[in-house]
Design an enzyme around this catalytic site. Structure first.
Site, PDB file in Angstrom:
ATOM      1  N   ASN A   8      22.129  32.219 -24.183  1.00 44.54           N
ATOM      2  CA  ASN A   8      21.790  31.624 -25.036  1.00 44.54           C
ATOM      3  C   ASN A   8      20.506  31.996 -25.361  1.00 44.54           C
ATOM      4  O   ASN A   8      19.686  31.155 -25.342  1.00 44.54           O
ATOM      5  CB  ASN A   8      21.797  30.060 -24.862  1.00 44.54           C
ATOM      6  CG  ASN A   8      22.040  29.023 -25.391  1.00 44.54           C
ATOM      7  OD1 ASN A   8      21.414  29.114 -26.619  1.00 44.54           O
ATOM      8  ND2 ASN A   8      22.309  28.079 -24.880  1.00 44.54           N
ATOM      9  N   ARG A  63      26.427  32.677 -26.322  1.00 43.86           N
ATOM     10  CA  ARG A  63      26.607  31.744 -26.984  1.00 43.86           C
ATOM     11  C   ARG A  63      26.697  31.469 -28.455  1.00 43.86           C
ATOM     12  O   ARG A  63      24.933  32.552 -29.098  1.00 43.86           O
ATOM     13  CB  ARG A  63      25.615  30.418 -26.324  1.00 43.86           C
ATOM     14  CG  ARG A  63      26.129  29.391 -27.773  1.00 43.86           C
ATOM     15  CD  ARG A  63      24.856  28.466 -27.160  1.00 43.86           C
ATOM     16  NE  ARG A  63      25.764  26.965 -27.688  1.00 43.86           N
ATOM     17  CZ  ARG A  63      24.116  25.877 -28.290  1.00 43.86           C
ATOM     18  NH1 ARG A  63      22.919  25.995 -28.012  1.00 43.86           N
ATOM     19  NH2 ARG A  63      24.370  24.862 -29.211  1.00 43.86           N
ATOM     20  N   HIS A 152      29.278  21.544 -30.346  1.00 47.84           N
ATOM     21  CA  HIS A 152      29.505  21.363 -28.752  1.00 47.84           C
ATOM     22  C   HIS A 152      30.520  21.581 -28.436  1.00 47.84           C
ATOM     23  O   HIS A 152      31.498  21.224 -27.127  1.00 47.84           O
ATOM     24  CB  HIS A 152      29.047  19.613 -28.494  1.00 47.84           C
ATOM     25  CG  HIS A 152      28.127  19.664 -28.966  1.00 47.84           C
ATOM     26  ND1 HIS A 152      27.552  18.296 -29.433  1.00 47.84           N
ATOM     27  CD2 HIS A 152      26.542  20.375 -28.160  1.00 47.84           C
ATOM     28  CE1 HIS A 152      26.284  17.903 -29.501  1.00 47.84           C
ATOM     29  NE2 HIS A 152      25.979  19.446 -29.072  1.00 47.84           N
ATOM     30  N   HIS A 180      29.913  13.359 -26.429  1.00 48.53           N
ATOM     31  CA  HIS A 180      28.951  14.248 -25.760  1.00 48.53           C
ATOM     32  C   HIS A 180      27.577  14.091 -25.607  1.00 48.53           C
ATOM     33  O   HIS A 180      26.751  13.958 -26.927  1.00 48.53           O
ATOM     34  CB  HIS A 180      29.284  15.824 -25.906  1.00 48.53           C
ATOM     35  CG  HIS A 180      27.565  16.302 -25.374  1.00 48.53           C
ATOM     36  ND1 HIS A 180      28.027  17.950 -24.901  1.00 48.53           N
ATOM     37  CD2 HIS A 180      26.027  17.272 -26.187  1.00 48.53           C
ATOM     38  CE1 HIS A 180      27.454  18.012 -24.985  1.00 48.53           C
ATOM     39  NE2 HIS A 180      26.217  17.900 -25.537  1.00 48.53           N
ATOM     40  N   GLY A 182      23.473  14.234 -25.834  1.00 49.32           N
ATOM     41  CA  GLY A 182      22.301  14.996 -25.299  1.00 49.32           C
ATOM     42  C   GLY A 182      21.156  15.047 -26.306  1.00 49.32           C
ATOM     43  O   GLY A 182      21.486  13.509 -26.727  1.00 49.32           O
ATOM     44  N   GLY A 184      21.338  16.821 -28.806  1.00 50.56           N
ATOM     45  CA  GLY A 184      22.218  16.980 -29.841  1.00 50.56           C
ATOM     46  C   GLY A 184      23.264  15.564 -29.088  1.00 50.56           C
ATOM     47  O   GLY A 184      23.979  16.092 -27.856  1.00 50.56           O
ATOM     48  N   ARG A 213      18.052  14.321 -34.997  1.00 54.48           N
ATOM     49  CA  ARG A 213      18.913  14.359 -36.260  1.00 54.48           C
ATOM     50  C   ARG A 213      19.753  12.986 -36.725  1.00 54.48           C
ATOM     51  O   ARG A 213      19.411  12.219 -35.934  1.00 54.48           O
ATOM     52  CB  ARG A 213      19.529  15.250 -36.209  1.00 54.48           C
ATOM     53  CG  ARG A 213      19.506  16.071 -35.956  1.00 54.48           C
ATOM     54  CD  ARG A 213      20.545  17.826 -36.106  1.00 54.48           C
ATOM     55  NE  ARG A 213      20.931  18.423 -35.040  1.00 54.48           N
ATOM     56  CZ  ARG A 213      21.026  19.270 -34.231  1.00 54.48           C
ATOM     57  NH1 ARG A 213      21.996  18.577 -33.456  1.00 54.48           N
ATOM     58  NH2 ARG A 213      21.057  20.132 -33.526  1.00 54.48           N
ATOM     59  N   ASP A 254      12.944  10.932 -27.172  1.00 56.31           N
ATOM     60  CA  ASP A 254      13.572  11.498 -25.877  1.00 56.31           C
ATOM     61  C   ASP A 254      14.303  10.269 -25.203  1.00 56.31           C
ATOM     62  O   ASP A 254      13.476   8.900 -25.489  1.00 56.31           O
ATOM     63  CB  ASP A 254      12.375  12.200 -24.447  1.00 56.31           C
ATOM     64  CG  ASP A 254      12.617  12.581 -23.569  1.00 56.31           C
ATOM     65  OD1 ASP A 254      12.771  13.072 -23.038  1.00 56.31           O
ATOM     66  OD2 ASP A 254      13.795  11.263 -22.819  1.00 56.31           O
ATOM     67  N   ARG A 256      14.983   8.494 -22.542  1.00 55.56           N
ATOM     68  CA  ARG A 256      14.103   8.030 -21.747  1.00 55.56           C
ATOM     69  C   ARG A 256      12.757   7.244 -21.655  1.00 55.56           C
ATOM     70  O   ARG A 256      13.096   6.450 -21.742  1.00 55.56           O
ATOM     71  CB  ARG A 256      13.800   9.318 -19.982  1.00 55.56           C
ATOM     72  CG  ARG A 256      14.728   9.530 -19.019  1.00 55.56           C
ATOM     73  CD  ARG A 256      13.668  10.722 -18.395  1.00 55.56           C
ATOM     74  NE  ARG A 256      14.221  12.540 -19.144  1.00 55.56           N
ATOM     75  CZ  ARG A 256      14.732  13.155 -18.976  1.00 55.56           C
ATOM     76  NH1 ARG A 256      14.074  13.114 -17.697  1.00 55.56           N
ATOM     77  NH2 ARG A 256      14.195  14.248 -19.927  1.00 55.56           N
ATOM     78  N   GLY A 301      23.227  15.476 -21.020  1.00 50.69           N
ATOM     79  CA  GLY A 301      21.659  14.328 -20.754  1.00 50.69           C
ATOM     80  C   GLY A 301      22.024  13.196 -20.499  1.00 50.69           C
ATOM     81  O   GLY A 301      21.431  12.371 -19.719  1.00 50.69           O
ATOM     82  N   ASN A 305      23.583  11.130 -16.747  1.00 51.10           N
ATOM     83  CA  ASN A 305      22.037  11.094 -16.154  1.00 51.10           C
ATOM     84  C   ASN A 305      21.681   9.684 -16.572  1.00 51.10           C
ATOM     85  O   ASN A 305      20.909   9.138 -15.542  1.00 51.10           O
ATOM     86  CB  ASN A 305      20.650  11.851 -16.059  1.00 51.10           C
ATOM     87  CG  ASN A 305      21.192  13.397 -16.191  1.00 51.10           C
ATOM     88  OD1 ASN A 305      22.106  13.025 -14.834  1.00 51.10           O
ATOM     89  ND2 ASN A 305      21.278  14.018 -16.978  1.00 51.10           N
ATOM     90  N   GLU A 354      28.317  24.114 -20.136  1.00 51.49           N
ATOM     91  CA  GLU A 354      28.262  24.911 -21.393  1.00 51.49           C
ATOM     92  C   GLU A 354      27.839  26.165 -20.553  1.00 51.49           C
ATOM     93  O   GLU A 354      28.875  27.162 -21.374  1.00 51.49           O
ATOM     94  CB  GLU A 354      27.614  24.617 -22.277  1.00 51.49           C
ATOM     95  CG  GLU A 354      27.900  23.415 -23.109  1.00 51.49           C
ATOM     96  CD  GLU A 354      26.884  22.858 -23.715  1.00 51.49           C
ATOM     97  OE1 GLU A 354      25.690  22.615 -23.683  1.00 51.49           O
ATOM     98  OE2 GLU A 354      27.085  23.228 -25.348  1.00 51.49           O
TER      99      GLU A 354
HETATM  100  P1  ADP Z   1      20.640  19.511 -25.492  1.00 58.43           P
HETATM  101  O1  ADP Z   1      21.159  18.840 -26.394  1.00 58.43           O
HETATM  102  O2  ADP Z   1      18.969  19.788 -25.097  1.00 58.43           O
HETATM  103  O3  ADP Z   1      21.293  20.219 -23.809  1.00 58.43           O
HETATM  104  P2  ADP Z   1      19.987  17.593 -22.611  1.00 58.43           P
HETATM  105  O4  ADP Z   1      21.748  17.278 -22.769  1.00 58.43           O
HETATM  106  O5  ADP Z   1      19.360  18.048 -21.773  1.00 58.43           O
HETATM  107  O6  ADP Z   1      19.898  17.890 -23.933  1.00 58.43           O
HETATM  108  O7  ADP Z   1      19.867  15.850 -22.826  1.00 58.43           O
HETATM  109  C1  ADP Z   1      18.831  15.398 -23.181  1.00 58.43           C
HETATM  110  C2  ADP Z   1      18.531  13.864 -23.530  1.00 58.43           C
HETATM  111  O8  ADP Z   1      19.431  13.939 -22.359  1.00 58.43           O
HETATM  112  C3  ADP Z   1      17.365  13.506 -23.727  1.00 58.43           C
HETATM  113  O9  ADP Z   1      17.175  12.555 -24.570  1.00 58.43           O
HETATM  114  C4  ADP Z   1      16.675  13.364 -22.523  1.00 58.43           C
HETATM  115  O10 ADP Z   1      16.083  11.761 -21.843  1.00 58.43           O
HETATM  116  C5  ADP Z   1      17.919  12.880 -21.252  1.00 58.43           C
HETATM  117  N1  ADP Z   1      18.212  12.702 -20.009  1.00 58.43           N
HETATM  118  C6  ADP Z   1      18.089  13.471 -19.686  1.00 58.43           C
HETATM  119  N2  ADP Z   1      17.888  12.951 -17.778  1.00 58.43           N
HETATM  120  C7  ADP Z   1      17.742  11.446 -18.035  1.00 58.43           C
HETATM  121  C8  ADP Z   1      17.610  10.225 -17.594  1.00 58.43           C
HETATM  122  N3  ADP Z   1      17.591  10.923 -15.823  1.00 58.43           N
HETATM  123  N4  ADP Z   1      17.823   9.019 -17.719  1.00 58.43           N
HETATM  124  C9  ADP Z   1      17.954   8.779 -19.342  1.00 58.43           C
HETATM  125  N5  ADP Z   1      18.285  10.023 -19.793  1.00 58.43           N
HETATM  126  C10 ADP Z   1      17.846  11.671 -19.459  1.00 58.43           C
END
Ligand code: ADP
Length: 367
Positions: A8, A63, A152, A180, A182, A184, A213, A254, A256, A301, A305, A354
């Site tokens: 990637n 990718r 995606h 999805h 994340g 993105g 975005r 982020d 979190r 993400g 999670n 992915e």
């Molecule tokens: P990308 O699009 O970069 O692949 P990811 O699928 O890794 O992104 O997702 C990143 C997002 O997931 C971030 O906003 C991050 O805060 C969130 N994230 C990852 N782990 C956790 C968690 N345990 N609790 C809350 N949010 C999380």
């Protein structure tokens, strides 16, 4: 034993994973701050070869973000295919150049190994015209390839397959809304196992609110900023792609951090309201278009999670979906149901992968 190497390659980093024939991950890593892709691939190869678990790859899967209308399947990379991917740069100026640099470097480093391009857009080529057409002048749309492509796709493809397996149904019999979420984020309406509609568009800027975005906004905002604020198109591009979404509203991209800040910060809690509103809007729209929905699926993400965010998202029971707090709180990393038995639609968490999907599709395309 043989293996599949997945690359990637972005503009400034290269992520790699090596899988054996049984889908076990043998190696994974990332090279950051890449300014010369050839050097980075050489370095990557040396790092991999020094590891005990290294097995020479018999296929390399790349990718590629944008495959336009040309690519509805993974494609074995030839000179022509590489040229066609290069011709698609105007549609994905932020992504395709890095992908191409990675392919070219791997062609030099592994001249004898078959290499396959796997496109983020390919899964969505099944969308009907009513989903993908933008209601603008047809001649202009055709000349410039202006339509919804969606992204995606490898994630949605992997999750659709996994969900069918989990539900014990044939893939071509299931209707899903997949979220999805994340950095993105996009939603996909899956009808009979295929993409029927999705929230991203010509580019990944459309649809849901994301980390940086904006997702959907009135296109007139662009003319207005240009006219009234004197902003150049490139500045507006940067504003909407990199300085908007959670970052624009809450000062942090982020999830979190935003969830934590929302406890005592008005901006963060308002950003979460906008983020949720947009998801529920797409979820309801896609459910309406599908008619029957076998499951709503959360992935990536945030979806996988963040139990806090999932609880917040389904707080008001949209579409009669009833999240079961106990199931939601379990930290099981497998595909699972997190809704109660009385939920109008089952709610699932299905972890995406992915890279593994790219490895599998590359193996199939290289035979
Ligand atoms: P990308 O699009 O970069 O692949 P990811 O699928 O890794 O992104 O997702 C990143 C997002 O997931 C971030 O906003 C991050 O805060 C969130 N994230 C990852 N782990 C956790 C968690 N345990 N609790 C809350 N949010 C999380």
């Amino acid at each position: 034993m043989s293996s599949a190497l997945v690359i990637n390659s972005g503009s400034s980093s290269i992520k790699y994973q090596l899988f054996d024939d049984d889908d076990n991950q043998l190696l994974a890593g990332v090279i950051e701050r890449v300014d010369n892709h050839n050097e980075a691939i050489k370095q990557l190869l040396e790092t991999m070869k020094a590891k005990k678990s290294f097995i020479e790859p018999d296929v390399i899967g790349h990718r590629v973000v944008h495959g336009g209308e040309r690519f509805s399947k993974p494609s074995l990379i030839t000179k022509e295919v590489l040229e066609e991917i290069t011709n698609l740069i105007p549609l994905a100026p932020l992504h395709n150049p890095g992908n191409i640099a990675g392919i070219e470097a791997c062609l030099q480093a592994f001249p004898k190994t078959p290499q396959v391009a796997v496109f983020d857009t390919a899964f969505h080529q099944t969308m009907p015209a009513s989903s993908y057409r933008y209601p603008i002048n047809e001649a202009i749309a055709e000349q410039y390839g202006i339509r919804k492509y969606g992204f995606h796709g490898t994630s949605f493809s992997f999750v659709t397959e996994k969900t069918a397996e989990f539900l014990g149904k044939n893939k071509d019999e299931i209707n899903l809304v997949i979220l999805h979420l994340g950095n993105g984020a996009s939603a996909c309406a899956v009808k009979n196992g295929e993409s029927f509609d999705t929230s991203m568009g010509l580019s990944p800027l459309a649809g849901l609110v994301m980390g940086t975005r904006s997702g959907d906004i009135d296109p007139a905002v662009v003319f207005y900023l240009n006219r009234e604020a004197g902003m150049e198109i490139s500045e507006i591009d940067n504003l909407l792609n990199s300085e908007s979404g959670l970052r624009g509203m809450a000062g942090n991209s982020d999830m979190r951090d935003v969830m934590e800040a929302s406890l005592n910060d008005r901006k963060a809690s308002e950003a979460l309201e906008v983020y949720r509103h947009r998801i529920v809007f797409y979820l309801s729209g896609f459910a309406g278009l599908l008619g029957e929905v076998d499951a709503v699926v959360l992935t990536a993400g945030i979806g996988e999670n963040s139990k806090q965010f999932r609880e917040f998202l389904f707080e008001d029971n949209p579409l009669g979906i009833d999240l079961d707090k106990r199931l939601n709180d379990s930290s099981n990393a497998e595909a699972r149901t997190i809704s109660s038995e009385t939920s109008k639609i089952p709610l699932l968490v299905v972890p995406t992968n992915e890279e593994l999907e790219i490895a599998r599709q590359s193996r199939m395309a290289s035979f």
